[in-house]
Motif scaffolding. Sequence first.
Motif: not given
Lengths: 290, 187
Positions: A8-19, B158-159
Amino acid sequence: MKQYAYYPGCSLESMATSYNLSTLEVAQTLGVELKEIKDWNCCGATAYFPVDELLAHTLVARNLALAEKDGLSDFVAPCSACYKNAYFTNAYLKKDPDLAEHINYALEADNLHINGTMTVRHLIEVFIEDVGLDEIGKKVTHPLKGLRVAPYYGCQLLRPRKENQNVENPQFFENLLSALGAEAVDYPSKTRCCGGSLIVTNRKAALDMVHILLQDAVNRKADVIATTCPMCNVNLEVYQNQVNREFGTQYSIPVMYFTQLMGVALGIKPAKLGIGKEVVSGEPALAFAY
Amino acid sequence: MDIEMSFSEEIANVMYASHGNPITDCLQCGTCSGTCPAAEFMDHTPRTIIGLINAGYKDEVLASNTFWSCASCYHCTVRCPAGIDIADMMYALKRYSMWKGEHQEGLIGPVFAQSFVKMIVDSGRSYEPLLAPTYIFKNGPRGLVQEMQTATGLMLKGRLPLLPKKIKGLKKFRNMVRRIIPIGEPT
Ligand code: SF4
Ligand code: SF4
Ligand code: SF4
Ligand code: SF4
């Protein structure tokens, strides 16, 4: 059902949770089994290469080695930067025994070893090539009729060139959007860079680059810009307000992950796709589909 | 016997794992500069920088902001008729200038790269807010307010996670990193 090693990569756990949410939902609906790589590390985006080339490759290689250990054959990344890094580390170490040896010497300290047996894929390729557009089309329950979408490829998905990829005027994203019933607009900036990490290191340059992309989407009367990368998404969406302040513009164009659009067309509930977490809301543009 | 290395050879040496053609193959055609979306923010265009490297103008090259303004978009790379990987060369120039400790004052790029690497080496993962102190330090209060507005928007949606994650096998991970760069003694 084929299993894929999912990074998933880090961004998908924070800014890109929707992704991440929309990826998992869509994959499930399409029968693509994504098995998350255990204890993966950040691949370093574009930030390691200025510091140490070997370290950059080793950090990427660790994730590939973990996936190899799981006995899977395809390494799948939804982030274009992760994808590009994994693709080239994998390709280089196969061509360059000396590099492979250095990497393996470091990996040994973590009880790992890399052989370069994985095939590295971007998520969009898995949906288009393995599931196929016909199959996707058959599962569409809520066609995105009349929705004008600007397909934004960005850079690292296409560049540097991987095998025989058409890097100047690719069409696969447009074809996917058509399969969803949407109208892919002709978007001349589709492969132009959004500035990437210049948003941190050279804000002025990055805002200028984002401005060009937004204006082009507006000129083409797009209702929404679709992306394949968390970094592109953040630059185009989260920094729209700053672009507006800087250039006196009034952009308010939703930027959605391609997986969110797929999810809507496949009839998945918006909340499950992370829709509603946008800074520039995508709900009005998509409301018609439900 | 002293063998003097040319500047372009030194740069080639820090592109150890790269697979493009040598930068001395440059035809000075200008395709890279014409393609580059960041060229107007560079004090020398990509074509000029390559010309300067090949002519051995080390000080001019290191003093320029060109490679720190590169977004690594690889557009130049895929279009270069001489098959030079210009984007990789920009990375090499970043490495070289950080290694030599010679770069323009007030650039965020070097600090950003170093703090990003520190973060990952410490935790195995990246976490955007940890980068903020660096950012504030460089941009002052006005930058901070703007940054907070952007970040707060995300927080409300929540991001942003509140704590950075760490990988589980951190100790072995750090041992792996230690085989490449010095990061202090094992704890
Ligand atoms: S490239 Fe971006 S998203 Fe991918 S792992 Fe690294 S920081 Fe995270
Ligand atoms: S478009 Fe932007 S975020 Fe996406 S790959 Fe290029 S620089 Fe990176
Ligand atoms: S495109 Fe290639 S050959 Fe032309 S100036 Fe740039 S580096 Fe030189
Ligand atoms: S990789 Fe860098 S130098 Fe090349 S076109 Fe992109 S921004 Fe310009």
